[in-house]
Write an enzyme that holds these catalytic residues in place. Structure first.
Site, PDB file in Angstrom:
ATOM      1  N   THR A  41       0.824  -1.212   0.000  1.00 11.96           N
ATOM      2  CA  THR A  41       0.000   0.000   0.000  1.00 11.96           C
ATOM      3  C   THR A  41       0.858   1.262   0.000  1.00 11.96           C
ATOM      4  OG1 THR A  41      -0.154  -0.149   2.416  1.00 11.96           O
ATOM      5  CG2 THR A  41      -1.949  -1.121   1.133  1.00 11.96           C
ATOM      6  N   HIS A  46       6.545  -0.124   7.151  1.00  8.51           N
ATOM      7  CA  HIS A  46       6.820   0.759   8.290  1.00  8.51           C
ATOM      8  C   HIS A  46       6.967  -0.087   9.546  1.00  8.51           C
ATOM      9  CE1 HIS A  46       2.590   0.176   9.356  1.00  8.51           C
ATOM     10  NE2 HIS A  46       2.250   0.578   8.134  1.00  8.51           N
ATOM     11  N   HIS A  49       4.874  -3.050  10.646  1.00  4.41           N
ATOM     12  CA  HIS A  49       5.048  -4.368  10.026  1.00  4.41           C
ATOM     13  C   HIS A  49       6.120  -5.202  10.720  1.00  4.41           C
ATOM     14  CE1 HIS A  49       3.396  -2.079   6.447  1.00  4.41           C
ATOM     15  NE2 HIS A  49       2.610  -3.137   6.477  1.00  4.41           N
ATOM     16  N   LYS A  83     -12.036   3.008   8.908  1.00  8.30           N
ATOM     17  CA  LYS A  83     -12.372   4.386   8.546  1.00  8.30           C
ATOM     18  C   LYS A  83     -13.575   4.392   7.613  1.00  8.30           C
ATOM     19  CE  LYS A  83      -7.520   5.751   8.849  1.00  8.30           C
ATOM     20  NZ  LYS A  83      -6.331   6.235   8.106  1.00  8.30           N
ATOM     21  N   ARG A  87     -10.506   2.929   0.536  1.00  4.38           N
ATOM     22  CA  ARG A  87      -9.117   3.184   0.162  1.00  4.38           C
ATOM     23  C   ARG A  87      -9.050   3.569  -1.311  1.00  4.38           C
ATOM     24  NH1 ARG A  87      -5.538   1.342   4.046  1.00  4.38           N
ATOM     25  NH2 ARG A  87      -6.289  -0.273   5.469  1.00  4.38           N
ATOM     26  N   LYS A 232      -0.667   7.063  18.770  1.00  3.25           N
ATOM     27  CA  LYS A 232      -0.531   5.917  17.888  1.00  3.25           C
ATOM     28  C   LYS A 232       0.914   5.489  17.743  1.00  3.25           C
ATOM     29  CE  LYS A 232      -2.253   4.109  13.498  1.00  3.25           C
ATOM     30  NZ  LYS A 232      -3.053   4.397  12.287  1.00  3.25           N
ATOM     31  N   LYS A 235       3.978   6.588  14.822  1.00  2.00           N
ATOM     32  CA  LYS A 235       3.700   7.899  14.227  1.00  2.00           C
ATOM     33  C   LYS A 235       4.450   8.984  14.997  1.00  2.00           C
ATOM     34  CE  LYS A 235       0.368   6.818  11.189  1.00  2.00           C
ATOM     35  NZ  LYS A 235       0.377   7.160   9.766  1.00  2.00           N
TER      36      LYS A 235
END
Length: 422
Positions: A41, A46, A49, A83, A87, A232, A235
Site C-alpha cells: 500500500t 513501516h 510491520h 475508517k 481506500r 498511535k 507515528k
C-alpha cells in the site's frame, strides 16, 4: 509447550489462537511452513510491520519455514479499514513497483539462503490474476455466506457508512491465499496482527470446506502495538516511521526508539529485539531503579536500528545524537549534518557571498529584526555550529562551513537554521 511457544508467550506475542493445543502439538512434532502477508500500500514497509516480520524470523530461527507473502493482487483491491472512506486504488504498475521494493525489505530480516529452512517470498498476484470470475464465484465465493461476511467486525462497522463490493470481497481473496499455500506449499499456519483475525479465520473456513475431511490448519495473531500515552505507535509529527532510510533516516529512526516511554520500553524490548529473558529482566530492573539513565531505551534503539539499518547506520545515528546533545556540531560530517538537520528550515547561498551574522539571522527569521538580532548575539543566544558567537559585527567565513557545505545556526535552545552553499 515448545521452547518457541514459551518464548512467544513470554514476549506477549500471542493474542489469539484458533487451536492452541493442536498448534502446540504440531510444532512439537514437525517443522512447519507458515506465512504472513504484506500488502504493497506504499513504497515501503513501516515499523507497524516489524512485529509479524520478526515473528516469522523467530519461527525460522526455531527451524520452521517462513513464507513472506507480498499482496500484489490484494494490494490492487485494498484491505477495508475501520475508517469511513474507501481506500484509493493505486495503478497496477505502481503496485508492482511497490511489491518489488517490499520484497527487498523483507529479505533484510529473513534468511533466504539458509541450508535447511530457507525463507520464501511469494506474490499472490501469481495465482489470483490467473483466476477467471466464474471460477472465483463458483469454487471460492460459494463457500462464503453473506451472513458470515457481515458478522466480520471490519464489514459490520462499515455497513452504515457504506462499503463497496470490491472491499467486501477482500476477505475472500485473502482466504484464497491461505488455501493456495495450504494446497501447494503444505503451509499450515497463518500469523498476523490481531486486526487480521477475521481474515485468518475465513481462510481456515475455506480450507475446511474445500479440502478433504481432516484437513487442518491454524491461525495465530499478535497484539496490535500500543503506546501508554494513548498516541498511535509508529507515528511522529513527521508522519509514519518507515523502514526505508530514504523516507525515515536512521537518525530519525533511532530517535523514535530512544524516546520510548518508560511504561512501554520493556514491552518493546520483548516485541522487537532478540535479547534473552535474563537480559530483558535486567533492563526492567534498571527502568525501576534508575529510569533517568534511560539504559533500556538506549539498548532498544541500538538493537532495532542495527536490525533494520545495520551497524554503520547505528553509529552515524549515535554520533549525530551525541553531537547535538553536547552541542558539538563541528564534529559532524557534512553527510551527518544533512541527515540530522533534514527537517530544519534552510536557505541556499553562494559560496562567494559575504554574509553578516545579523543579516542571516533576520533573513532566516531566527530574529525578527536587525535590532533584535544584535541583542540576541550580544546576549549570547546565538551559536554557529554549536559555538556561541557574541560579536554583533561578525561576518561568516569559510571556517564556519562544515566541509564547505553547511553552516548550522541556533538561536536559544531549540531554534535551528541551516545555511547551505552552492
Amino acid at each position: 509447550m515448545s521452547q518457541l511457544m514459551e518464548d512467544l508467550s513470554f514476549r506477549g506475542l500471542i493474542q489469539q489462537q484458533t487451536d492452541e493445543e493442536g498448534l502446540t502439538k504440531l510444532l512439537a512434532e514437525e517443522k512447519i511452513k507458515l506465512y504472513s502477508g504484506f500488502d504493497p500500500t506504499a513504497d515501503s514497509l513501516h515499523i507497524g510491520h516489524l512485529l509479524p516480520i520478526l515473528t516469522l524470523r523467530r519461527f525460522q530461527e526455531a527451524g520452521h519455514h517462513p513464507i513472506a507473502l507480498v499482496g500484489g493482487a490484494t494490494g490492487l483491491i485494498g484491505d477495508p479499514s475501520f475508517k469511513k472512506a474507501e481506500r484509493s486504488l493505486n495503478p497496477a504498475e505502481i503496485v508492482e513497483q511497490w511489491s518489488e521494493k517490499i520484497k527487498g525489505q523483507l529479505s533484510q530480516f529473513l534468511d533466504f539462503e539458509a541450508d535447511v529452512n530457507p525463507a520464501v517470498i511469494v506474490n499472490n498476484y501469481d495465482w489470483i490474476s490467473q483466476m477467471n470470475v466464474i471460477t472465483f464465484l463458483r469454487d471460492i465465493g460459494k463457500n462464503f455466506g453473506v451472513n458470515f461476511m457481515l458478522a466480520k467486525d471490519i464489514v459490520s462497522s462499515r455497513i452504515e457508512t457504506g462499503i463497496s463490493y470490491t472491499e467486501f470481497s477482500y476477505v475472500i481473496l485473502q482466504s484464497l491465499d491461505f488455501l493456495n499455500l495450504y494446497r501447494n506449499e503444505n503451509c499450515k499456519l497463518q500469523i498476523g496482527g490481531s486486526d487480521q483475525w477475521g481474515n485468518i479465520t475465513s481462510g481456515l473456513e475455506l480450507i475446511r470446506k474445500s479440502e478433504a475431511e481432516g484437513a487442518k490448519a491454524f491461525g495465530l495473531t499478535m497484539p496490535l502495538v500500543t503506546k501508554a500515552d494513548g498516541t498511535k505507535f509508529g507515528k511522529t509529527e513527521g508522519g509514519a516511521i518507515w523502514l526505508d532510510k530514504e523516507k525515515t533516516s536512521p537518525y530519525e529512526f533511532y530517535q523514535f526508539w530512544i524516546n520510548t516511554d518508560d511504561r512501554d520500553v520493556v514491552k518493546y524490548l520483548k516485541y522487537f529485539t532478540f535479547l534473552s529473558k535474563e537480559e530483558i529482566a535486567s533492563y526492567e530492573e534498571k527502568v525501576q531503579t534508575a529510569p533517568e539513565k534511560r539504559e533500556a531505551q538506549r539498548r532498544l534503539a541500538e538493537e532495532v536500528t542495527t536490525l533494520v539499518h545495520g551497524r554503520e547506520s547505528l553509529e552515524q545515528a549515535v554520533n549525530i545524537s551525541n553531537a547535538l546533545f553536547k552541542g558539538e556540531i563541528k564534529s559532524l560530517t557534512a553527510e551527518e549534518v544533512k541527515v540530522g538537520f533534514k527537517d530544519v528550515p534552510s536557505m541556499e547561498k553562494s559560496s562567494t557571498e559575504e554574509l553578516t551574522l545579523v543579516d542571516v539571522l533576520v533573513e532566516s527569521k531566527l530574529s525578527p529584526s536587525k535590532r533584535q538580532a544584535r541583542e540576541d548575539i550580544t546576549n549570547g543566544a546565538v551559536s554557529i555550529n554549536g559555538e556561541r558567537q557574541t560579536d554583533k559585527d561578525y561576518v561568516l567565513s569559510t571556517e564556519d562551513r562544515i566541509e564547505n557545505q553547511f553552516t548550522v545556526l541556533r538561536r536559544g535552545k531549540k531554534k535551528y537554521f541551516l545555511v547551505t552553499y552552492k
